[in-house]
Design an enzyme around this catalytic site. Structure first.
Site, mmCIF file in Angstrom:
data_model
loop_
_atom_site.group_PDB
_atom_site.id
_atom_site.type_symbol
_atom_site.label_atom_id
_atom_site.label_comp_id
_atom_site.label_asym_id
_atom_site.label_seq_id
_atom_site.Cartn_x
_atom_site.Cartn_y
_atom_site.Cartn_z
ATOM 1 N N GLY A 184 0.820 -1.211 0.000
ATOM 2 C CA GLY A 184 0.000 0.000 0.000
ATOM 3 C C GLY A 184 0.848 1.252 0.000
ATOM 4 N N ALA A 185 0.490 2.205 -0.876
ATOM 5 C CA ALA A 185 1.212 3.479 -0.948
ATOM 6 C C ALA A 185 0.295 4.626 -0.543
ATOM 7 C CB ALA A 185 1.805 3.691 -2.336
ATOM 8 N N GLY A 186 -0.528 4.382 0.477
ATOM 9 C CA GLY A 186 -1.301 5.469 1.073
ATOM 10 C C GLY A 186 -0.423 6.245 2.048
ATOM 11 N N GLU A 211 -17.230 17.370 5.174
ATOM 12 C CA GLU A 211 -16.299 18.023 4.243
ATOM 13 C C GLU A 211 -16.850 17.977 2.806
ATOM 14 O OE1 GLU A 211 -12.268 16.417 4.935
ATOM 15 O OE2 GLU A 211 -11.885 18.399 5.765
ATOM 16 N N ASP A 242 -5.002 2.559 8.767
ATOM 17 C CA ASP A 242 -6.378 2.170 9.082
ATOM 18 C C ASP A 242 -6.535 0.689 9.393
ATOM 19 O OD1 ASP A 242 -6.672 4.775 8.376
ATOM 20 O OD2 ASP A 242 -7.793 4.401 6.542
ATOM 21 N N LYS A 255 -6.203 24.778 7.406
ATOM 22 C CA LYS A 255 -6.457 23.477 6.775
ATOM 23 C C LYS A 255 -5.507 23.265 5.599
ATOM 24 C CE LYS A 255 -8.884 19.721 5.690
ATOM 25 N NZ LYS A 255 -8.940 18.542 6.565
#
Lengths: 405, 405
Positions: free
Chosen positions: B10-12, B170, B300, B379
């Site tokens: 995973g490249a998150g 959002e 996660d 933000k």
């Protein structure tokens, strides 16, 4: 003495040009002018292929009618025409009716699908702002869906354009430029996308000079467009089309069939009591309907024979605007009590088809053929010229097309 | 001696941060590092609500993995993980398999639909680039269709967002800014469009400070968002949803239901042989899986308890990146033969939710509440900070967010 009522139906090239010319020629006391149009904007019908391909925004291809019409002289009614009743000098609208002393019918074209099964239900058209931006969104949507499905559907990436005439070719030119951008945006290999043109005649652009046809084929094929000429569209479903060539049928799976092969005059003309020839009014040289002296017809609803070729003039913006000038002159003459009416003579300014942002081809100055980048500059000059004739330099600056270096 | 094989899945935020930290800590002779990812790009998962609403382009929310990973040190494999087999130190990919000495599982989240009928088939998700840009196109397409139909369909203009948590809010903020633009583009009266939020809890943003909740409600209601709180989504079809509130059911017709109410760890974790707690690996303080000492889990897919609140830490980019730094440090230590492993401690940098381009709210510096324009600047600073940590100043300049005055 009561002021005569002039009612103009349609704010396309013909109707809007008639209106803006008339408001210059007549004072507020000469006549009551009423312009009826479905929308509160005029759109550049000759630019719709760009809206449909997504290379210009819908807003670029239209402007508000109030920006060019003098509302102190012209009464603008935003409504849809339901029927024309020339024997009663009356027009029925969705939300009312109008009586007139003089009528100008400038209701433009609609698609003709020649009874091909499924075409009117399933094909996309480049007819107006609404249908053109829907086509753009439909193509975008199918590209967006493609990578969201485990079983990839080639139908989403096949785009079929029915018709290799002027509109079909101009749309193909824009599409050929737009598809690589869409592929980049949605991570799709350009080689997976097929753009297919289907033309019933033995060649695209029937009636065009062979050298121009050759140039166009080369330009579009180099950008990945496939041509199937001499092929008839036999049917269209939401999932694809069937074509027939040399007696053999072929199915092409596609969710996107674009019909750019046939136009006819607005069918309200045929349904009205006006004498017509296959849906168009064969007008007298002064552009009046032979059956009704107080009705003028201009643009795609009018039929005028080109004596040189013994064929009717094609439905183009250039001709509609030239007819509108004659119509406005003749109407103003009649209202002011004159009887020297002008006859329409087509002054051919040439024809240039765009093949994308930086390419075009056509004929100008009588017989000079032009190609490529310089032709695309010329095409933009022509587009800007029509803006100038309707709305002056202000409109050109606001909506004109310019090459940014 | 054979170099140890480190495989990162995973490249998150978690996987990519682990990779870039590790490539700094280890030399090419220390270990063979392999990064596996489905796409050749990393996307900013915390920006996807903007892609989905159409307020930024998909390309702005992603960058090529090769732009931040040193391919002389890291072997990048673009492939999809099929299964993790920790007892055999092996990972099965769609197009092959990889053996490892050390594994980092950073496979992120997927949507949880809690068995609500029709939801997984019919609702749109804001999960990745593909699904987010599809949602944008779907909304555009329905607006484009609206004026092409004689019988106008209100379903095209009703947009339901399920979930009033961080992502749902959002997205609503962006949508509230985007809808007036879409209305202008497609000639639709803004008052005809409904944006409806459905939240099961008695208030939106459960767990947030009441003053922030109040601010958010005011900001979004002023821009036309309707809230239905304490309402449960009971079913979803392509034509609408059914909600239940106070024992009464209500149908809302819509073609656009967005599900932003539940995420769970990637289900590959549950299917692997790793010991897990409702799909997540309850990692040791050094972020290793209790059942397999050579497997690290970050982001996660990892479960870590917040001792103050006695609840698990939520799945956020901030936490994933902090875990990744500890993971990279510990992996490098082990590879180099050390045994002083760090324990993960969450350093709360605050939480700011955007409410559209120029509005936001949140808590920073421990307990300072911020609102409005200044919060929206903050933000953007936070968004740019995560780019900086992964790709340095070059990436910030390329993909960062800046207020243009």
């Amino acid at each position: 003495m009561k002021k005569p009522n002039i009612v103009i139906l349609g704010a396309g090239y013909g109707g809007l040009t008639t209106t803006v010319k008339l408001q210059k020629k007549l004072g507020a006391n000469d006549a009551q002018i009423t312009l009826v149009n479905k929308h509160d904007y005029h759109y550049e019908a000759t630019w719709l292929h760009e809206v449909a391909a997504g290379t210009i925004s819908p807003d670029h291809a239209r402007f508000a009618i109030k920006d060019v019409v003098d509302l102190s002289k012209v009464n603008f009614v935003q409504d849809t025409v339901v029927s024309i009743q020339p024997d009663d000098n009356k027009v029925i609208l969705e939300d009312g009716e109008l009586e007139y002393d003089y009528l100008v019918v400038a209701l433009g074209f609609e698609a003709a699908t020649f009874g091909i099964p499924g075409l009117s239900e399933n094909a996309f058209m480049i007819n107006n702002i609404n249908s053109s931006r829907l086509l753009r969104e439909h193509i975008d949507y199918n590209f967006a869906m493609y990578n969201n499905e485990i079983e990839k559907k080639q139908e989403r990436l096949n785009i079929v354009v029915g018709g290799g005439g002027f509109t079909g070719i101009e749309f193909l030119g824009e599409l050929a430029n737009r598809i690589p951008e869409l592929c980049k945006e949605y991570d799709i290999d350009r080689d997976k996308v097929r753009i297919i043109n289907v033309e019933g005649a033995p060649t695209i652009l029937p009636g065009f000079d062979p050298q121009l046809v050759e140039y166009t084929l080369n330009s579009l094929e180099a950008r990945g467009v496939e041509f199937k000429v001499g092929a008839l569209l036999k049917g269209c479903t939401p999932e694809g089309i069937v074509i027939e060539k040399d007696g053999e049928q072929e199915e092409i799976p596609t969710f996107t069939t674009v019909w750019a092969a046939g136009v006819r005059a607005n069918s309200l003309v045929e349904q009205s009591g006006l004498e017509h020839n296959r849906g168009k009014v064969e007008v007298k040289p002064d552009l009046r309907a032979p059956s009704h002296e107080n009705v003028f017809v201009v643009g795609d609803c009018a039929l005028i024979w080109n004596k040189e070729t013994e064929r009717p003039y094609p439905p183009t913006a250039q001709i509609a605007m030239q007819e509108a000038e004659v119509c406005a002159h003749n109407l103003a003459t009649i209202v002011k009590g004159g009887d020297e009416l002008e006859s329409f003579e087509f002054n051919n300014m040439g024809t240039v088809a765009s093949l994308g942002h930086n390419d075009a081809m056509g004929v100008v100055f009588g017989d000079k053929k032009i190609f490529g980048w310089s032709a695309s500059i010329m095409k933009k000059v022509i587009d800007n010229r029509s803006l100038f004739k309707i709305g002056g330099i202000g409109l050109v600056l606001k909506k004109g097309k310019f090459n940014i270096f």
